[in-house]
Scaffold this motif. Structure first.
Motif, PDB file in Angstrom:
ATOM      1  N   HIS A 132      48.839  24.171   3.962  1.00  0.00           N
ATOM      2  CA  HIS A 132      49.443  23.796   4.943  1.00  0.00           C
ATOM      3  C   HIS A 132      50.597  22.826   4.481  1.00  0.00           C
ATOM      4  O   HIS A 132      50.096  21.835   3.791  1.00  0.00           O
ATOM      5  CB  HIS A 132      48.521  23.521   6.092  1.00  0.00           C
ATOM      6  CG  HIS A 132      47.903  24.390   6.725  1.00  0.00           C
ATOM      7  ND1 HIS A 132      48.586  25.253   7.479  1.00  0.00           N
ATOM      8  CD2 HIS A 132      46.609  24.850   6.855  1.00  0.00           C
ATOM      9  CE1 HIS A 132      47.938  26.483   8.252  1.00  0.00           C
ATOM     10  NE2 HIS A 132      46.573  25.955   7.458  1.00  0.00           N
ATOM     11  N   THR A 137      45.698  21.724  12.789  1.00  0.00           N
ATOM     12  CA  THR A 137      45.324  21.339  14.161  1.00  0.00           C
ATOM     13  C   THR A 137      44.257  22.274  14.693  1.00  0.00           C
ATOM     14  O   THR A 137      43.680  22.178  15.948  1.00  0.00           O
ATOM     15  CB  THR A 137      46.486  21.532  15.136  1.00  0.00           C
ATOM     16  OG1 THR A 137      47.150  22.733  15.164  1.00  0.00           O
ATOM     17  CG2 THR A 137      47.549  20.470  14.802  1.00  0.00           C
ATOM     18  N   GLY A 154      48.475  25.486  11.747  1.00  0.00           N
ATOM     19  CA  GLY A 154      49.252  24.481  11.219  1.00  0.00           C
ATOM     20  C   GLY A 154      50.292  23.905  12.316  1.00  0.00           C
ATOM     21  O   GLY A 154      50.851  25.115  12.904  1.00  0.00           O
ATOM     22  N   VAL A 155      50.592  22.908  12.536  1.00  0.00           N
ATOM     23  CA  VAL A 155      51.662  22.371  13.549  1.00  0.00           C
ATOM     24  C   VAL A 155      52.160  20.916  13.109  1.00  0.00           C
ATOM     25  O   VAL A 155      51.444  20.154  12.326  1.00  0.00           O
ATOM     26  CB  VAL A 155      51.079  22.389  14.905  1.00  0.00           C
ATOM     27  CG1 VAL A 155      50.265  21.080  15.089  1.00  0.00           C
ATOM     28  CG2 VAL A 155      52.365  22.074  15.812  1.00  0.00           C
ATOM     29  N   GLY A 156      53.521  20.689  13.227  1.00  0.00           N
ATOM     30  CA  GLY A 156      54.188  19.560  12.854  1.00  0.00           C
ATOM     31  C   GLY A 156      55.212  19.439  12.258  1.00  0.00           C
ATOM     32  O   GLY A 156      55.895  20.533  12.385  1.00  0.00           O
ATOM     33  N   ASP A 160      55.480  23.865   9.693  1.00  0.00           N
ATOM     34  CA  ASP A 160      54.400  24.856   9.411  1.00  0.00           C
ATOM     35  C   ASP A 160      53.652  25.377  10.572  1.00  0.00           C
ATOM     36  O   ASP A 160      52.789  24.616  11.084  1.00  0.00           O
ATOM     37  CB  ASP A 160      53.348  23.823   8.485  1.00  0.00           C
ATOM     38  CG  ASP A 160      52.166  24.745   8.085  1.00  0.00           C
ATOM     39  OD1 ASP A 160      51.983  25.923   8.537  1.00  0.00           O
ATOM     40  OD2 ASP A 160      51.580  24.338   7.255  1.00  0.00           O
ATOM     41  N   SER A 161      53.939  26.432  11.087  1.00  0.00           N
ATOM     42  CA  SER A 161      53.491  26.969  12.089  1.00  0.00           C
ATOM     43  C   SER A 161      52.707  28.455  11.734  1.00  0.00           C
ATOM     44  O   SER A 161      52.435  29.351  12.303  1.00  0.00           O
ATOM     45  CB  SER A 161      54.683  27.614  13.249  1.00  0.00           C
ATOM     46  OG  SER A 161      55.454  26.414  13.613  1.00  0.00           O
ATOM     47  N   GLY A 184      54.125  25.745  16.167  1.00  0.00           N
ATOM     48  CA  GLY A 184      53.042  25.513  15.869  1.00  0.00           C
ATOM     49  C   GLY A 184      51.702  26.107  16.410  1.00  0.00           C
ATOM     50  O   GLY A 184      51.669  26.615  17.632  1.00  0.00           O
ATOM     51  N   THR A 186      47.750  25.566  17.916  1.00  0.00           N
ATOM     52  CA  THR A 186      46.981  24.711  18.400  1.00  0.00           C
ATOM     53  C   THR A 186      45.578  25.141  18.731  1.00  0.00           C
ATOM     54  O   THR A 186      44.862  24.208  18.861  1.00  0.00           O
ATOM     55  CB  THR A 186      47.634  24.314  19.736  1.00  0.00           C
ATOM     56  OG1 THR A 186      48.146  25.198  20.614  1.00  0.00           O
ATOM     57  CG2 THR A 186      49.016  23.585  19.610  1.00  0.00           C
ATOM     58  N   GLY A 203      49.498  29.063  20.509  1.00  0.00           N
ATOM     59  CA  GLY A 203      50.776  28.026  20.067  1.00  0.00           C
ATOM     60  C   GLY A 203      51.323  27.322  21.054  1.00  0.00           C
ATOM     61  O   GLY A 203      51.288  27.512  22.331  1.00  0.00           O
TER      62      GLY A 203
END
Length: 237
Positions: A132, A137, A154-156, A160-161, A184, A186, A203
């Motif tokens: 990631h 997350t 992943g998220v951010g 990175d989704s 992302g 979640t 997400g």
């Protein structure tokens, strides 16, 4: 196996180090390889890492823990860099003799670690999964083809989704990242559907998606209001 370190160099160059490790595993002699500093430095990380679980002797188990501490870095480093990282991690575990013997593996080092903090190491660590590019997350675990796996989201900042599948035995990714979420991932939950392992992911974009883990393909998507931040699978009674 008295000269395991030199064997690692010869076999590594010829692409046969895997067989050396496999033979040692079958003969219950992995401890001899793990307590050879030269072998730790020169062995191929991809083939050595799975064998760490077979360590029995306390010294071999400590060497295995030292190797795992930075296992995610070994494959992308030169032999000299890997040696220095291992020497530092041995110092972090408070084993100066192991640290010094690793530093002594040729070529001569420019420096040697004298001490290092051990506040962030623990022998319970089995693997570090890297891939990631931003925050992780959501995590869930299940089995795929009889092997334990983890599904992560992943998220951010950085976009990175992705949803990623990991083999927990080897600590390596399975297949390519799954992409479809926007903004992302979640939440992740895993279960079986019609006898097939699936992952359900939520997400930021307000969509919940169902993934067929056997074929690594998306089967359907649901639309929610707002972000889906928690998922739980309930059996139908």
């Amino acid at each position: 196996m008295a000269a395991a370190g030199s064997s690692a160099r010869r076999h590594g160059e010829s692409g046969r180090v895997h067989h050396l490790i496999q033979h040692a595993t079958d003969a219950h002699r992995v401890d001899e390889l793990l307590t050879d500093p030269g072998f730790l430095v020169h062995a191929d990380p991809a083939t050595l890492t799975p064998a760490l679980d077979h360590a029995i002797d306390p010294n071999a188990r400590l060497a295995a823990a030292t190797y795992r501490a930075s296992a995610d870095r070994h494959a992308t480093r030169t032999t000299r860099q890997r040696r220095d990282i291992l020497a530092i991690d041995a110092a972090r575990y408070g084993v100066p003799r192991l640290s010094e013997s690793i530093s002594a593996v040729p070529p001569p080092p420019w420096w040697r670690p004298r001490w290092a903090t051990g506040s962030q190491v623990n022998t319970a660590l089995r693997a570090t999964l890297t891939g990631h590019t931003a925050a992780v997350t959501a995590v869930a675990c299940t089995t795929l083809d009889g092997r334990p796996i983890a599904v992560t989201g992943g998220v951010g900042v950085g976009g990175d989704s992705t949803v990623r599948i990991w083999d927990l035995t080897t600590g390596t990714p399975i297949g390519n990242p799954l992409t479809a979420h926007r903004g992302g991932v979640t939440a992740v939950a895993c279960t079986t559907l019609d006898g097939r392992p699936i992952a359900v992911t939520g997400g930021v974009g307000g969509r919940v998606r169902i993934w067929d883990l056997s074929g690594r393909g998306r089967s359907t998507a649901w639309i929610c209001r707002g972000a889906a931040r928690r998922l739980q699978w309930a059996r139908e009674r």
